[in-house]
Design an enzyme around this catalytic site. Sequence first.
Site, short mmCIF file in Angstrom:
data_model
loop_
_atom_site.label_atom_id
_atom_site.label_comp_id
_atom_site.label_asym_id
_atom_site.label_seq_id
_atom_site.Cartn_x
_atom_site.Cartn_y
_atom_site.Cartn_z
N ASP A 10 83.89 19.67 -50.50
CA ASP A 10 84.42 20.70 -49.85
C ASP A 10 86.02 20.05 -49.50
OD1 ASP A 10 83.71 18.77 -48.05
OD2 ASP A 10 83.14 20.37 -46.25
N ASP A 15 87.33 14.22 -49.26
CA ASP A 15 86.48 14.66 -50.54
C ASP A 15 87.64 14.42 -51.52
OD1 ASP A 15 84.01 16.58 -49.63
OD2 ASP A 15 85.71 16.52 -48.32
N THR A 125 79.26 15.62 -50.97
CA THR A 125 79.92 15.24 -49.68
C THR A 125 80.16 16.34 -48.91
OG1 THR A 125 82.07 15.45 -50.91
CG2 THR A 125 81.19 13.29 -51.31
N ASN A 166 78.31 17.71 -41.84
CA ASN A 166 77.92 18.34 -42.98
C ASN A 166 76.58 18.62 -43.04
OD1 ASN A 166 80.33 17.68 -44.50
ND2 ASN A 166 79.55 15.74 -45.36
N HIS A 239 85.08 8.81 -44.96
CA HIS A 239 83.62 8.95 -45.18
C HIS A 239 83.07 9.35 -46.67
CE1 HIS A 239 83.16 10.28 -40.87
NE2 HIS A 239 84.49 11.07 -41.10
N ASP A 240 83.79 10.13 -47.27
CA ASP A 240 83.10 10.67 -48.52
C ASP A 240 83.25 9.87 -49.78
OD1 ASP A 240 82.37 12.99 -47.25
OD2 ASP A 240 84.22 14.21 -47.94
#
Length: 315
Positions: A10, A15, A125, A166, A239-240
């Site tokens: 997303d 991402d 992700t 998420n 994070h992703d």
Amino acid sequence: MPISVILDCDPGHDDVLAMLVAHGHRDIDLIAVTTVCGNQTVDMVTDNALAVGSLAGMGEVMFARGADRPLAREHRPAADIHGETGMDGPARPANTLILDPRPAPQLIVDEIMSRPAGSVTIVATAPLTNLALALAIEPRIAERADVAIMGGAIENGNVTASAEFNILVDPEAAHIVFAAPWRVTMMGLEVTHLALASAEVRNRLRSIGTPVAAFADELLQFFGERYAEVQDFAEPPVHDLCPLVYLIAPEVFEVRDVDIDVEIAGELTLGRTVVDLRPQATAGRHRVGVDMNVARFWDIVIESIAAIGATSAVH
Ligand code: BDR
Ligand code: CA
């Protein structure tokens, strides 16, 4: 032999970094980028994915638009972190790519069922809506693919005390995905909060000197400002990147084999990923990241982004 990957995402600042690493690293064969509502509406994140794919020369990758709402709840985007477009900050690259006509869940099913069993990994992700819908179309995908996600937390969430974004956006979908018979590797907040884009990391990115690297650095500028304002982080957690780097180099992470389930009924605990790490628990089917080698992690990310545009990035 490269690992075949479908990246369900997303975009979303982090991402985008995951997209770039998946495209740039020689050990990943990125089959498709599929999108889902999460950080912003599915229309916006799909436009973002296509723009990034255009900038990075991802003409051989399929792009498909997925779910425009969670399975059972209203969609709440993350404009506080990712802005009104989901990719605020840098100027938007022009889009030169076209979308695959199939909805993302159908593309996921088609690619997994038409390739040898065990050859495809889904890296997710974003909220897990597309994966749950794909399982509803063809449950046998869970016997033929592995999954690695950014999502959840062993302890504190980041949207509520219990839940990570998420998973909280579509807890029912996450519940379905963890219950299916594939192995899900979960990179939750305990690990992703170690993936901080420090000033040194950003210097290394800028020194690559390509438009793609400059774009990634500008994204991190905006992302860093928002993380400082909203979550009091000195440096933003990207994070992703974690599930993707795990696929490339599992030795970078310390993991445990565990049972994981998702809370879908609790008033205070909705969306909590319940990870059974009790000493008496027997090894479970899923896997959770608990630590990582941060220096090695960033080396892989920087090398991958530097390879985009160089001959080694051609798949
Ligand atoms: C997750 O939420 C999104 O905002 C990020 O892109 C990441 O996937 C972190 O909780
Ligand atoms: Ca994301």
